[in-house]
Design a protein around this motif. Structure first.
Motif, PDB file in Angstrom:
ATOM      1  N   MET A 229      -3.308 -46.404   6.538  1.00 38.09           N
ATOM      2  CA  MET A 229      -4.288 -47.488   5.783  1.00 38.09           C
ATOM      3  C   MET A 229      -5.144 -48.356   6.935  1.00 38.09           C
ATOM      4  SD  MET A 229      -2.488 -48.252   2.260  1.00 38.09           S
ATOM      5  CE  MET A 229      -0.907 -48.623   2.915  1.00 38.09           C
ATOM      6  N   ALA A 230      -4.625 -49.087   7.861  1.00 41.70           N
ATOM      7  CA  ALA A 230      -5.292 -49.990   8.675  1.00 41.70           C
ATOM      8  C   ALA A 230      -6.286 -49.411   9.362  1.00 41.70           C
ATOM      9  CB  ALA A 230      -4.103 -50.678   9.544  1.00 41.70           C
ATOM     10  N   LEU A 231      -5.984 -48.383  10.006  1.00 41.09           N
ATOM     11  CA  LEU A 231      -6.911 -47.597  10.890  1.00 41.09           C
ATOM     12  C   LEU A 231      -8.240 -47.218   9.862  1.00 41.09           C
ATOM     13  CD1 LEU A 231      -4.790 -45.805  13.541  1.00 41.09           C
ATOM     14  CD2 LEU A 231      -6.199 -47.813  13.712  1.00 41.09           C
ATOM     15  N   GLY A 232      -7.699 -46.461   8.850  1.00 42.17           N
ATOM     16  CA  GLY A 232      -8.641 -45.911   7.700  1.00 42.17           C
ATOM     17  C   GLY A 232      -9.553 -47.136   7.310  1.00 42.17           C
ATOM     18  N   LEU A 233      -9.000 -48.095   6.716  1.00 47.00           N
ATOM     19  CA  LEU A 233      -9.879 -49.523   6.421  1.00 47.00           C
ATOM     20  C   LEU A 233     -10.881 -50.099   7.388  1.00 47.00           C
ATOM     21  CD1 LEU A 233      -7.184 -51.335   4.007  1.00 47.00           C
ATOM     22  CD2 LEU A 233      -9.270 -50.060   3.447  1.00 47.00           C
ATOM     23  N   LEU A 234     -10.291 -50.092   8.444  1.00 46.49           N
ATOM     24  CA  LEU A 234     -11.132 -50.740   9.680  1.00 46.49           C
ATOM     25  C   LEU A 234     -12.443 -49.622  10.025  1.00 46.49           C
ATOM     26  CD1 LEU A 234     -11.147 -52.287  12.253  1.00 46.49           C
ATOM     27  CD2 LEU A 234     -10.066 -50.736  13.719  1.00 46.49           C
ATOM     28  N   LEU A 235     -12.171 -48.184   9.906  1.00 46.46           N
ATOM     29  CA  LEU A 235     -13.449 -47.269  10.271  1.00 46.46           C
ATOM     30  C   LEU A 235     -14.228 -47.320   9.055  1.00 46.46           C
ATOM     31  CD1 LEU A 235     -11.344 -44.156  11.802  1.00 46.46           C
ATOM     32  CD2 LEU A 235     -12.860 -45.923  12.932  1.00 46.46           C
ATOM     33  N   VAL A 236     -13.800 -47.453   7.696  1.00 48.53           N
ATOM     34  CA  VAL A 236     -14.639 -47.325   6.774  1.00 48.53           C
ATOM     35  C   VAL A 236     -15.504 -48.761   6.462  1.00 48.53           C
ATOM     36  CG1 VAL A 236     -14.593 -47.447   4.172  1.00 48.53           C
ATOM     37  CG2 VAL A 236     -13.114 -45.923   5.409  1.00 48.53           C
ATOM     38  N   SER A 237     -14.732 -49.765   6.697  1.00 43.73           N
ATOM     39  CA  SER A 237     -15.554 -51.449   6.440  1.00 43.73           C
ATOM     40  C   SER A 237     -16.446 -51.412   7.912  1.00 43.73           C
ATOM     41  CB  SER A 237     -14.281 -52.474   6.689  1.00 43.73           C
ATOM     42  OG  SER A 237     -13.698 -52.277   8.048  1.00 43.73           O
ATOM     43  N   THR A 238     -16.209 -50.798   8.936  1.00 40.96           N
ATOM     44  CA  THR A 238     -17.196 -50.753  10.065  1.00 40.96           C
ATOM     45  C   THR A 238     -18.438 -50.016   9.776  1.00 40.96           C
ATOM     46  OG1 THR A 238     -15.313 -51.122  11.771  1.00 40.96           O
ATOM     47  CG2 THR A 238     -17.505 -50.354  12.472  1.00 40.96           C
ATOM     48  N   ALA A 239     -17.975 -48.694   8.864  1.00 39.87           N
ATOM     49  CA  ALA A 239     -19.118 -47.899   8.559  1.00 39.87           C
ATOM     50  C   ALA A 239     -20.193 -48.632   7.559  1.00 39.87           C
ATOM     51  CB  ALA A 239     -18.562 -46.655   8.023  1.00 39.87           C
TER      52      ALA A 239
END
Length: 530
Positions: A414-424
């Motif tokens: 979840m942490a890595l997914g949220l990091l990539l999504v929020s960066t996108a």
């Protein structure tokens, strides 16, 4: 002459608001908020006076007035100065007597939202003794002295500390301290009050408040505000002593301001904008020669040397500690375990207004012909290189503290997914929604006039989009936490990384197209920020 200062202050304010619709809207909202706050506080004090006992109102006025003076004196130190609409150095060539200049600046200092709110609050709370005309008169005198202490003391402190306030190193240290205090004060109060029974301790708290008011009433911070309650109690000798303390405080503050201003007019403080001597190329010497990596190196340099960015870095390690203390009051580690994904979302969203932070330096991107893809990838690369390590470290640390190692893979996914999504989302939104922020060299706590509404709209839109696009990652992660098992954990990790990478590619592609299409408008927008 004082009337002339007031006229100049009002004219400058009106001309400033004419430049931007957002400034006008921000002023209106600030005035409405201030009036609402003042109305609630005055109503509360009057309710204590008429429904309970005027002595309670005096207690509230003394404690609240003390906090008001402390705020006026300390907030400018953390905000790096006071309102400089009327800079005294601009009046040097007009040969205005210094005492006249100080009087004009002091009165003009009240022409602001905080100044007018303070005046209304001081006068409104004085009417807690409206049924005793003599006490009311004394309270009004105390209100005038209290407001004067706020303004003159604030100006004296900032004028004396002007050489230090202009130091870049001071700004960085004070900014980090201020942010830590702002973020940590709420959870610390919650932790300190854990287990306290309000009903059982109401008498103790009342006694402590009365003792505190009795002591503060003899200090420079609360002497003026305690005059009304002292007169109501019939302590005339105490009233005389507190009046002497209030007048002496105002006289000393006025003298300090006078001497400091005399020195500043002859030797104006010069800011130390530079830091230590640069050695080598720094981050630019560690990357390949290309537009993308050039933007990445510049962004990394900002994160390390610009207090507006480094403050965010300083807060990130503190969040798990703050949330840990907050979780102690509930006995549940749910919030602590959610810290990793939450920090990852914050890190990705922190670049959502990078162009706004560039300010006029963004013209270099336009002049050098940096393409949208290079700009978007360059701004995202430092976050993509450091963000996963920070998020993973926090996830491991929180899982270790909570002794919940079976949740490591789901939380990491979840942490890595949220990091990539929020960066996108940040990469896409920041090319379309840009809002004013503190300029380079200013306090990160300072909010430009009129920026509140634009900030709320831009961040609100970004939050909603990020939340919507993060639902698949959150859904898989929550299912893995509920159902358990290593396969669900591995599936969450793989799904989070793959889905986040896809969103990142699409977000940067959309942001690059928007950037290329709106480049002139973006430059015009950031250069017009107040």
């Amino acid at each position: 002459m004082v009337a002339r200062f007031l006229s100049l202050k009002l004219t400058l304010m009106v001309n400033t608001f004419r430049k931007s619709v957002w400034q006008t809207i921000g002023l209106i909202l600030a005035v409405l908020y201030a009036l609402g706050t003042v109305g609630l506080l005055v109503s509360g004090v009057l309710a204590l006076a008429f429904l309970q006992d005027p002595a309670w109102a005096g207690l509230a006025v003394t404690l609240g007035g003390t906090l008001l003076v402390v705020g006026w004196w300390l907030i400018p130190i953390f905000a790096f100065g006071v309102d400089a609409t009327l800079d005294p150095h601009r009046f040097t060539t007009f040969a205005i007597p210094r005492r006249t200049l100080i009087t004009g600046l002091a009165v003009a200092g009240l022409i602001s939202v905080p100044g007018l709110a303070t005046v209304l609050l001081a006068l409104g709370t004085s009417f807690a003794w409206v049924l005793q005309p003599g006490v009311l008169l004394v309270a009004l005198v105390g209100a005038v002295l209290g407001v004067a202490t706020c303004v003159v003391g604030s100006r004296a402190i900032t004028t004396v500390l002007a050489p230090v306030l202009e130091s870049r190193r001071y700004r960085e240290v004070v900014m980090i301290v201020a942010l830590v205090l702002v973020v940590g004060i709420g959870p610390m109060i919650s932790w300190l009050t854990t287990g306290i029974d309000p009903g059982a301790t109401s008498g103790v708290l009342q006694t402590l408040a009365e003792r505190a008011a009795g002591v503060l009433g003899w200090t420079p911070f609360g002497a003026a505000w305690s005059l009304g309650s002292t007169a109501y109690a019939g302590d005339w000798l105490g009233l005389l002593g507190r009046l002497v303390v209030a007048l002496a405080t105002l006289a000393v503050a006025w003298l300090v301001w006078d001497r400091a201003l005399a020195r500043a007019l002859v030797q104006p403080p010069v800011g130390n904008a530079g830091g230590g001597r640069a050695k080598g190329l720094g981050a630019f010497g560690l990357v390949r020669f290309s537009p993308t990596w050039g933007v990445a190196a510049r962004t990394a340099t900002y994160w390390l040397r610009d207090p507006r960015y480094s403050g965010s870095i300083a807060i990130v390690p503190l969040l798990p500690v703050i949330i840990y203390f907050s979780s102690q009051s509930t006995g549940s580690f749910f919030m602590l375990l959610a810290t990793g994904p939450f920090v990852a979302w914050i890190l990705g969203f922190s670049i959502s207004n990078d162009i706004g932070y560039d300010y006029t330096a963004f013209a270099l991107h336009v002049a050098s012909g940096v393409r949208g893809s290079s700009d978007r990838w360059g701004r995202a690369l430092p976050m993509l290189l450091v963000g996963p390590l920070v998020a993973a470290a926090i996830v491991v640390g929180t899982v270790w503290v909570a002794d919940s190692w079976h949740l490591l893979l789901p939380l990491l996914g979840m942490a890595l997914g949220l990091l990539l999504v929020s960066t996108a989302v940040s990469s896409a939104v920041s090319a379309r929604l840009v809002y004013p922020v503190a300029k380079p060299g200013e306090s990160p706590l300072k909010s430009p006039q009129g920026a509140a509404v634009a900030t709320i709209v831009a961040q609100g839109v970004g939050f909603v989009i990020t939340l919507g696009l993060s639902l698949p990652v959150l859904g898989v992660g929550i299912a893995a936490v509920v159902l358990g098992g290593p396969l669900w954990g591995i599936g969450t990790l793989v799904a989070g990384v793959l889905y986040g990478a896809l969103m990142l590619y699409l977000g940067i592609r959309v942001g690059a197209r928007t950037y290329d299409r709106r480049l002139p408008e973006l430059l015009q927008q950031v250069q017009s920020f107040p």
